[in-house]
Design a protein around this motif. Structure first.
Motif, PDB file in Angstrom:
ATOM      1  N   LEU A  44      14.220  31.655  50.471  1.00 27.64           N
ATOM      2  CA  LEU A  44      15.228  31.745  49.385  1.00 27.64           C
ATOM      3  C   LEU A  44      16.046  30.397  49.409  1.00 27.64           C
ATOM      4  CD1 LEU A  44      16.373  35.393  50.536  1.00 27.64           C
ATOM      5  CD2 LEU A  44      15.192  34.823  48.446  1.00 27.64           C
ATOM      6  N   TYR A  55      19.073  23.557  37.007  1.00 29.95           N
ATOM      7  CA  TYR A  55      20.283  23.589  36.552  1.00 29.95           C
ATOM      8  C   TYR A  55      20.590  22.450  36.348  1.00 29.95           C
ATOM      9  CZ  TYR A  55      25.331  24.692  36.063  1.00 29.95           C
ATOM     10  OH  TYR A  55      26.596  24.686  35.456  1.00 29.95           O
ATOM     11  N   LEU A  69      23.762  31.479  35.535  1.00 27.42           N
ATOM     12  CA  LEU A  69      24.392  30.043  35.178  1.00 27.42           C
ATOM     13  C   LEU A  69      23.010  29.023  34.432  1.00 27.42           C
ATOM     14  CD1 LEU A  69      26.136  28.444  38.476  1.00 27.42           C
ATOM     15  CD2 LEU A  69      26.895  29.178  36.264  1.00 27.42           C
ATOM     16  N   ILE A  99      16.754  28.585  46.120  1.00 29.02           N
ATOM     17  CA  ILE A  99      18.086  28.415  45.556  1.00 29.02           C
ATOM     18  C   ILE A  99      18.239  26.668  45.248  1.00 29.02           C
ATOM     19  CG2 ILE A  99      20.725  27.686  46.173  1.00 29.02           C
ATOM     20  CD1 ILE A  99      20.343  30.633  47.651  1.00 29.02           C
ATOM     21  N   MET A 146      23.611  34.573  45.411  1.00 28.47           N
ATOM     22  CA  MET A 146      23.467  33.245  45.005  1.00 28.47           C
ATOM     23  C   MET A 146      22.545  33.067  43.881  1.00 28.47           C
ATOM     24  SD  MET A 146      24.485  31.221  48.396  1.00 28.47           S
ATOM     25  CE  MET A 146      24.431  29.529  47.416  1.00 28.47           C
ATOM     26  N   ILE A 147      21.180  33.536  44.164  1.00 31.64           N
ATOM     27  CA  ILE A 147      20.158  33.195  43.389  1.00 31.64           C
ATOM     28  C   ILE A 147      20.496  34.093  41.988  1.00 31.64           C
ATOM     29  CG2 ILE A 147      17.756  34.014  42.941  1.00 31.64           C
ATOM     30  CD1 ILE A 147      17.050  33.202  45.751  1.00 31.64           C
ATOM     31  N   LEU A 150      22.331  35.015  49.980  1.00 34.31           N
ATOM     32  CA  LEU A 150      21.432  34.279  49.127  1.00 34.31           C
ATOM     33  C   LEU A 150      20.823  34.734  47.898  1.00 34.31           C
ATOM     34  CD1 LEU A 150      19.197  32.561  52.221  1.00 34.31           C
ATOM     35  CD2 LEU A 150      20.992  31.549  50.658  1.00 34.31           C
ATOM     36  N   PHE A 151      20.596  36.114  48.110  1.00 33.40           N
ATOM     37  CA  PHE A 151      19.953  36.644  46.719  1.00 33.40           C
ATOM     38  C   PHE A 151      21.175  36.983  45.987  1.00 33.40           C
ATOM     39  CE2 PHE A 151      16.376  38.937  48.702  1.00 33.40           C
ATOM     40  CZ  PHE A 151      15.463  38.631  47.812  1.00 33.40           C
ATOM     41  N   LEU A 169      16.181  26.179  41.849  1.00 28.38           N
ATOM     42  CA  LEU A 169      17.116  26.619  40.781  1.00 28.38           C
ATOM     43  C   LEU A 169      17.985  25.662  40.468  1.00 28.38           C
ATOM     44  CD1 LEU A 169      17.157  30.469  41.204  1.00 28.38           C
ATOM     45  CD2 LEU A 169      15.847  29.375  39.815  1.00 28.38           C
ATOM     46  N   ILE A 186      22.902  31.797  40.085  1.00 31.36           N
ATOM     47  CA  ILE A 186      22.235  30.626  39.596  1.00 31.36           C
ATOM     48  C   ILE A 186      21.675  31.072  38.451  1.00 31.36           C
ATOM     49  CG2 ILE A 186      20.970  28.531  40.175  1.00 31.36           C
ATOM     50  CD1 ILE A 186      21.955  28.853  43.109  1.00 31.36           C
ATOM     51  N   PHE A 187      20.941  32.154  38.590  1.00 31.19           N
ATOM     52  CA  PHE A 187      20.005  32.857  37.366  1.00 31.19           C
ATOM     53  C   PHE A 187      20.812  32.714  36.104  1.00 31.19           C
ATOM     54  CE2 PHE A 187      15.946  34.232  39.606  1.00 31.19           C
ATOM     55  CZ  PHE A 187      15.321  33.441  38.858  1.00 31.19           C
TER      56      PHE A 187
END
Lengths: 312, 135
Positions: free
Chosen positions: A185, A196, B23, A189, B16-17, B13-14, A192, B20-21
């Motif tokens: 994960l 971004y 964003l 991140i 955060m993911i 973390l999920f 991602l 970020i998705f």
């Protein structure tokens, strides 16, 4: 028997055993001492130097000894020997829940082995059992075997630095797998975030390109202003094109003998063309293109003189 | 149990993911809008540039009109040319059809903005002309 006492002003010590009744308070925090009945312990001498090396082979050292279950292992050094513990997280957690103790109430958990390592007399735990140390291992024994015993003096208990963490889901997924998921994960991140920042950069580049474009073509600051200027030019151009096109339609009209243009005049927004020698029935022939293209026009007929007026 | 539960880390973390998705979706949309805006600006800039070149370059238009009017066929027509601040008025009480054709074909094929036009037939070969071209 309820075994509580204040410990360093932070919480009470609680001796956890299946057969010992505990009355837990919801707001109280606890240092848990696990009874020998809840774990398996082995003292071994190995040609290994480090605890983590022993931990790797801990499961094999208990092979054929442990009943079926999902065990966690804890290793501590004792002189030149290693003391290895095997315990079932789920079983201990279930017992804690059964005693009304929730994970947020637990300060730390240690084995009786570490807490009672220095006992000199058997410690009475309940009516049937005592804690005793044999060959360096703290064990539970029947109280009837001992005459010289001492009650459990909770004030003298000092919690050990050797504490364990219970894995709530170790029976479903082990810690290694969880760490792998965390790593995956985290990697995801980073990917991602990379994407971004790539787009952030792309946006900046586009903004810069747009700025350069405005400079290069000497455009007005806003797109709206430029659109308005362009619309004005387009309108003007369209009018000029129309004027030329309509004049050409008159000049290329199918004139018959006696028919002639006597004047062409344009004063915004009207184009006026005067044609001489036109009979009323021939009007359609001369204005064919205007009618085909559905261009609006007005006509005035005075005898054989025709005046056509078209709005540009 | 003071150590952080790995499941809590996974949950974090999920989140955060997910964040970020969001964003990423936003920035992708912004980049797309920026791209479209840039394309639109580019298109407008090019069109504006060509229109400005065609109608906005007053000096160039005046010079080319001067060239047309100084042609031998039109010199003979003795046109009266009055230069105003924002236009040029060309008049002739009697211009030959040949000269008129020559003048109008050049004017009509060029980027001249016709303010007024008045042609009146005098006879078979001559006409009266009034033509005003604005900038």
């Amino acid at each position: 028997m309820i075994l509580f006492l204040k410990f360093k002003q932070k919480g009470s010590v609680l001796f956890l055993d299946q057969d010992i009744e505990v009355r837990a308070e919801a707001k109280q925090k606890y240092h848990i001492v696990i009874s020998p009945s809840l774990y398996w312990v082995k003292k071994v001498t190995l040609p290994l130097k480090y605890i983590h090396e022993v931990k790797k082979i801990a499961a094999t050292l208990f092979e054929e000894l442990l009943p079926p279950g999902k065990y966690s292992f804890y290793v501590a050094k004792d002189g030149n020997d290693f003391i290895i513990f095997a315990y079932e997280d789920v079983k201990i957690l279930a017992l804690l829940t059964a005693k009304g103790i929730h994970s947020h109430q637990i300060i730390d958990i240690s084995f009786a082995q570490f807490v009672f390592k220095d006992i000199t007399k058997a410690i009475v735990i309940d009516e049937k059992n005592v804690i005793w140390k044999k060959d360096g291992i703290v064990i539970l024994l029947p109280a009837t075997w001992f005459k010289d015993t001492q009650p459990l003096n909770t004030d003298s208990i000092t919690m050990s630095k050797h504490t364990i963490q219970l894995e709530q889901f170790s029976h479903i997924v082990d810690r290694k797998t969880l760490y792998k998921i965390i790593m995956l994960l985290t990697f995801f991140i980073f990917v991602l975030l990379g994407e971004y920042f790539y787009f952030v950069k792309q946006k900046e580049v586009l903004a810069l390109q747009k700025e350069q474009l405005f400079k290069e073509y000497d455009l007005k600051p806003t797109l709206m202003q430029n659109k308005a200027i362009l619309a004005h030019y387009k309108k003007e151009d369209e009018k000029e094109q129309k004027l030329r096109k309509y004049i050409s339609y008159f000049l290329k009209a199918n004139f018959q003998k006696g028919e002639k243009i006597v004047s062409i005049s344009f004063e915004k927004p009207y184009l006026k063309v005067s044609i001489e020698g036109v009979k009323k029935e021939n009007l359609k022939r001369l204005l064919t293109r205007f009618m085909q293209e559905k261009i609006a026009f007005k006509t005035k007929q005075k005898g054989k003189n025709l005046l056509v007026e078209v709005k540009i | 149990m003071s150590r952080i539960n790995p499941l809590h880390i996974i949950a974090l973390l999920f989140v955060m993911i997910l964040f970020i998705f969001f964003l990423l979706a936003d920035i992708k949309e912004e980049v797309q809008e920026e791209k479209e805006s840039y394309k639109k600006s580019q298109q407008i800039a090019k069109e504006l540039f060509s229109y400005k070149k065609l109608y906005g370059d007053t000096k160039r238009i005046q010079a080319s009109l001067k060239r047309i009017l100084s042609q031998s066929s039109l010199r003979k027509a003795k046109l009266k040319i009055v230069k105003k601040k924002e236009s040029t008025l060309i008049t002739s009480p009697s211009i030959s059809l040949y000269a008129l054709n020559s003048l109008l074909s050049k004017i009509f094929n060029g980027p001249y903005r016709i303010k007024t036009l008045d042609i009146k037939r005098i006879d078979k070969t001559h006409a009266r002309l009034k033509l005003e071209i604005e900038w």
